[in-house]
Design a protein around this motif. Sequence first.
Motif, PDB file in Angstrom:
ATOM      1  N   LEU A 128       0.998   9.902  33.811  1.00 47.84           N
ATOM      2  CA  LEU A 128      -0.176  10.579  33.274  1.00 47.84           C
ATOM      3  C   LEU A 128      -0.030  10.772  31.774  1.00 47.84           C
ATOM      4  O   LEU A 128       1.037  11.158  31.288  1.00 47.84           O
ATOM      5  CB  LEU A 128      -0.363  11.936  33.949  1.00 47.84           C
ATOM      6  N   THR A 129      -1.115  10.561  31.051  1.00 44.96           N
ATOM      7  CA  THR A 129      -1.121  10.804  29.617  1.00 44.96           C
ATOM      8  C   THR A 129      -2.500  11.298  29.205  1.00 44.96           C
ATOM      9  O   THR A 129      -3.513  10.920  29.812  1.00 44.96           O
ATOM     10  CB  THR A 129      -0.724   9.536  28.839  1.00 44.96           C
ATOM     11  N   ALA A 130      -2.526  12.157  28.205  1.00 45.07           N
ATOM     12  CA  ALA A 130      -3.790  12.708  27.702  1.00 45.07           C
ATOM     13  C   ALA A 130      -3.702  12.784  26.182  1.00 45.07           C
ATOM     14  O   ALA A 130      -3.454  13.843  25.603  1.00 45.07           O
ATOM     15  CB  ALA A 130      -4.063  14.077  28.309  1.00 45.07           C
ATOM     16  N   PRO A 131      -3.861  11.659  25.517  1.00 44.21           N
ATOM     17  CA  PRO A 131      -3.711  11.632  24.059  1.00 44.21           C
ATOM     18  C   PRO A 131      -4.820  12.405  23.362  1.00 44.21           C
ATOM     19  O   PRO A 131      -5.880  12.677  23.935  1.00 44.21           O
ATOM     20  CB  PRO A 131      -3.775  10.145  23.732  1.00 44.21           C
ATOM     21  N   GLY A 132      -4.575  12.751  22.127  1.00 43.63           N
ATOM     22  CA  GLY A 132      -5.558  13.478  21.338  1.00 43.63           C
ATOM     23  C   GLY A 132      -4.998  13.805  19.972  1.00 43.63           C
ATOM     24  O   GLY A 132      -3.892  13.394  19.613  1.00 43.63           O
ATOM     25  N   ASP A 133      -5.748  14.586  19.209  1.00 40.40           N
ATOM     26  CA  ASP A 133      -5.333  14.947  17.849  1.00 40.40           C
ATOM     27  C   ASP A 133      -4.884  16.398  17.756  1.00 40.40           C
ATOM     28  O   ASP A 133      -4.807  16.957  16.668  1.00 40.40           O
ATOM     29  CB  ASP A 133      -6.461  14.680  16.856  1.00 40.40           C
ATOM     30  N   ASN A 134      -4.571  17.010  18.882  1.00 36.86           N
ATOM     31  CA  ASN A 134      -4.081  18.390  18.953  1.00 36.86           C
ATOM     32  C   ASN A 134      -5.118  19.427  18.533  1.00 36.86           C
ATOM     33  O   ASN A 134      -4.761  20.560  18.178  1.00 36.86           O
ATOM     34  CB  ASN A 134      -2.815  18.577  18.114  1.00 36.86           C
ATOM     35  N   THR A 135      -6.383  19.095  18.629  1.00 37.66           N
ATOM     36  CA  THR A 135      -7.426  20.077  18.306  1.00 37.66           C
ATOM     37  C   THR A 135      -8.293  20.424  19.508  1.00 37.66           C
ATOM     38  O   THR A 135      -9.200  21.250  19.392  1.00 37.66           O
ATOM     39  CB  THR A 135      -8.328  19.574  17.174  1.00 37.66           C
ATOM     40  N   GLN A 136      -8.025  19.793  20.662  1.00 42.37           N
ATOM     41  CA  GLN A 136      -8.800  20.036  21.877  1.00 42.37           C
ATOM     42  C   GLN A 136      -7.850  20.333  23.033  1.00 42.37           C
ATOM     43  O   GLN A 136      -6.649  20.132  22.942  1.00 42.37           O
ATOM     44  CB  GLN A 136      -9.665  18.812  22.224  1.00 42.37           C
ATOM     45  N   ARG A 137      -8.420  20.801  24.158  1.00 42.99           N
ATOM     46  CA  ARG A 137      -7.619  21.025  25.358  1.00 42.99           C
ATOM     47  C   ARG A 137      -7.194  19.688  25.944  1.00 42.99           C
ATOM     48  O   ARG A 137      -8.015  18.778  26.103  1.00 42.99           O
ATOM     49  CB  ARG A 137      -8.423  21.784  26.418  1.00 42.99           C
ATOM     50  N   ARG A 138      -5.924  19.570  26.242  1.00 46.06           N
ATOM     51  CA  ARG A 138      -5.403  18.370  26.886  1.00 46.06           C
ATOM     52  C   ARG A 138      -4.325  18.786  27.885  1.00 46.06           C
ATOM     53  O   ARG A 138      -3.478  19.625  27.591  1.00 46.06           O
ATOM     54  CB  ARG A 138      -4.798  17.399  25.863  1.00 46.06           C
ATOM     55  N   ARG A 139      -4.379  18.167  29.075  1.00 44.74           N
ATOM     56  CA  ARG A 139      -3.389  18.477  30.103  1.00 44.74           C
ATOM     57  C   ARG A 139      -3.086  17.222  30.912  1.00 44.74           C
ATOM     58  O   ARG A 139      -3.956  16.379  31.129  1.00 44.74           O
ATOM     59  CB  ARG A 139      -3.918  19.568  31.050  1.00 44.74           C
ATOM     60  N   GLY A 140      -1.850  17.130  31.386  1.00 46.92           N
ATOM     61  CA  GLY A 140      -1.522  16.091  32.347  1.00 46.92           C
ATOM     62  C   GLY A 140      -2.108  16.413  33.702  1.00 46.92           C
ATOM     63  O   GLY A 140      -2.907  15.655  34.260  1.00 46.92           O
ATOM     64  N   VAL A 141      -1.721  17.573  34.262  1.00 47.24           N
ATOM     65  CA  VAL A 141      -2.289  18.071  35.520  1.00 47.24           C
ATOM     66  C   VAL A 141      -2.748  19.503  35.296  1.00 47.24           C
ATOM     67  O   VAL A 141      -1.983  20.342  34.806  1.00 47.24           O
ATOM     68  CB  VAL A 141      -1.269  18.044  36.677  1.00 47.24           C
ATOM     69  N   TYR A 142      -3.981  19.782  35.681  1.00 49.22           N
ATOM     70  CA  TYR A 142      -4.535  21.135  35.611  1.00 49.22           C
ATOM     71  C   TYR A 142      -4.844  21.557  37.033  1.00 49.22           C
ATOM     72  O   TYR A 142      -5.764  21.023  37.676  1.00 49.22           O
ATOM     73  CB  TYR A 142      -5.788  21.129  34.757  1.00 49.22           C
ATOM     74  N   VAL A 143      -4.054  22.496  37.555  1.00 52.17           N
ATOM     75  CA  VAL A 143      -4.279  23.050  38.886  1.00 52.17           C
ATOM     76  C   VAL A 143      -5.020  24.363  38.679  1.00 52.17           C
ATOM     77  O   VAL A 143      -4.452  25.340  38.204  1.00 52.17           O
ATOM     78  CB  VAL A 143      -2.957  23.269  39.635  1.00 52.17           C
ATOM     79  N   LEU A 144      -6.289  24.379  39.028  1.00 52.77           N
ATOM     80  CA  LEU A 144      -7.159  25.496  38.714  1.00 52.77           C
ATOM     81  C   LEU A 144      -7.808  26.029  39.985  1.00 52.77           C
ATOM     82  O   LEU A 144      -8.378  25.263  40.773  1.00 52.77           O
ATOM     83  CB  LEU A 144      -8.246  25.057  37.728  1.00 52.77           C
ATOM     84  N   ALA A 145      -7.707  27.328  40.186  1.00 51.18           N
ATOM     85  CA  ALA A 145      -8.421  27.979  41.286  1.00 51.18           C
ATOM     86  C   ALA A 145      -9.240  29.123  40.714  1.00 51.18           C
ATOM     87  O   ALA A 145      -8.725  29.942  39.956  1.00 51.18           O
ATOM     88  CB  ALA A 145      -7.440  28.504  42.327  1.00 51.18           C
TER      89      ALA A 145
END
Length: 694
Positions: A128-145
């Motif tokens: 898993l990869t979630a590239p970006g410029d470090n100004t937005q939300r980025r996650r490999g896995v987001y487990v959300l309830a």
Amino acid sequence: MRALRTLVLAAVVLSGLSVTPTAAQAAPAVRYVDCAATAAGDGSPAAPLNSLAAVNALTLAPGDQVLLRRGSTCTGELAPVGAGSAAAPVLIGAYGAGTARPVIDAHGAANAVLLRNFPHVTVQDLELTAPGDNTQRRRGVYVLATDAGTVPGVTLQRLSIHDVRGLMPSTVTPFFHGNGKYADATGAIVVEAGGSVTPTAFAGTRILDNEIRSVDRQGIYTWSNWCRRPALATFWNSLCSGNWLASTGLEIRGNRLTDVGGDGIVVKGNTGALVERNRLAGFNVRSGSPNAGMWTANSDGSVFQFNETSGGRTTSDGMAYDVDHSTSGTVFQYNLSHDNEGGFFLLCPYDKPTVDFTIRYNVSINDKARGFQVCSGPLTGGKIYNNTIEVGAGISTALVTESTSAALDVSFRNNVVRKEGAGTVSWTLSDPAFTVDHNAFRNVAAYAGATNTVTAAPGLAAPQVRDPKGVELLTGYPLLGAGAVIADNGGRDFFGNPVPAAAAPNIGAYQGAGVGTPVSISRFDTDALGAAPAGWVSTGPVTTVADPAGDLGRSVRLDPGASTVTAFTASGDLRVSARVRAGQSGGAPFGLHLLDQAGTPVAQVSLAASGRVAWTTGTGGWLEDGPAYRAGEWQLLELVLHPAAGTYDVRFDGVTVVTGAASGPSAGPAAKVRAQVAGTGSFTLDEVIIGPAG
């Protein structure tokens, strides 16, 4: 979908199994996904789905599987919908030939994988990869309830997560220390219980055997909005709004994290979490704000054990471990910490007391600014005992830093603190409630309140090495049996030796009998940069270099065709250990060999060109069934020779590779150790210890 379930059921019946489906119970379905396929199929092996959007449109049921083809790359966010059951969780994983994991590249999406209100699901064997410029939300896995009640049975295992570039305090304006943590955090793995209507928590979440590299801000992070209780530090009331409901059964085990922008592993909003056998190398690298290695806040009964943490950057925290605010019953035991710029431990209660914490049988090597820093606020029922702390040349540290006028009810007993070379170990402590008793302080500034202090040489077996066996105690030295008896002492030490319940224990993390003196310890720290190591006979490109990980001291680099040999005299069972760091993951074998006086091999182990650990049989043939080694990481290689039996054992990074391998072709005795490199790569060698096995 119904047709596919029927096909699966037919296959089960033909295999001879007895299955009686009901109208409300369909056979589990398996959907295959190949994002390289040119046409969208029905999810069968012959006609796989070819997009994450197609997977996200499904409703998954207990026992269903979604398998992505190895070697393929999907872009976007995998956000499956559905639920498994305790008996039949949903599985999301890999299929196909080879070992390469299927890749999910978030490609501008916030998450590579989003599990929202999804109970009983296992996600495994993906990259898993979630590239970006470090100004937005980025996650490999987001487990959300959110507003979901209890969500049980989420497992994340054997994932490779890298290059997740989420926002951090250093990358967005205006500056806020919490950017990238608390609610809606960024990082490799984020587990969050949210919502505001229905109290929500997780049960039995497991995060196992994942490889995490180059992620921002967090490595593994948990958060809950259901956090308010009398024990909560006041400032958190602005960060969460729900009344207390703890998640339970969290296990974080066997993960390897490197190059983390902020915090390594953080447990919040949990009761009874277990964090064990994880390795973190490099944290607080880019965040520009306070971060620690492994820590807990607003949780009860957390246990952190058998972990290794190193490479913490800056003194904006930067400690390996932290017992933070709103916690009770936290235990840190059997952990290794080394080369962290911020130090060893942070204790940070704020306006409510941190209660009943225990720090025992841990080892700290060359942690820098602080041993134990106490933030503002009270500590109640704290116990710090039987730890071993070594401070190397050129480091000055404050062993205990008191930054509060609140009462510090802490017992500091049976600890070893040893200073070597230039620099000092000082105290910033005046609270009489912080008792200091039955410790061994060598080259440490005296503390006026200390009682029953031992100042003689402690007799560590191999001082200043990161191999934990270096803190074993030599026979005849004064720390054996010199400690104070402590109730409920955990029963075992760092190495698994029993701790006596009634008799006086040893001082320090080692509780076994005295050990023999090593015949040779090569640390290379005093060798001249660019020169071959003293005491070794070298041929080819063998040079002393600064530690490539930035740790204190020097190492020896071996480039192609290099060989270096040192001689020794010993009898009986023999242990040789060395830290080895590969410049590449294969193609250029590194050998660590025991030789007789004539130079004939007695026992040989190799980090082979195949990328795996290999060893020889007595006739000289090589077996390459060992674990894979990693490029760019220090790893511990151990060889134990049993001359009377004609065998030897190999351990690598704490894992037994082989026992009872036939030695030879020479029957010995062993008289030399040789390290050498063939092929086209390079390796770095450090801390070679030759001594009696035990």
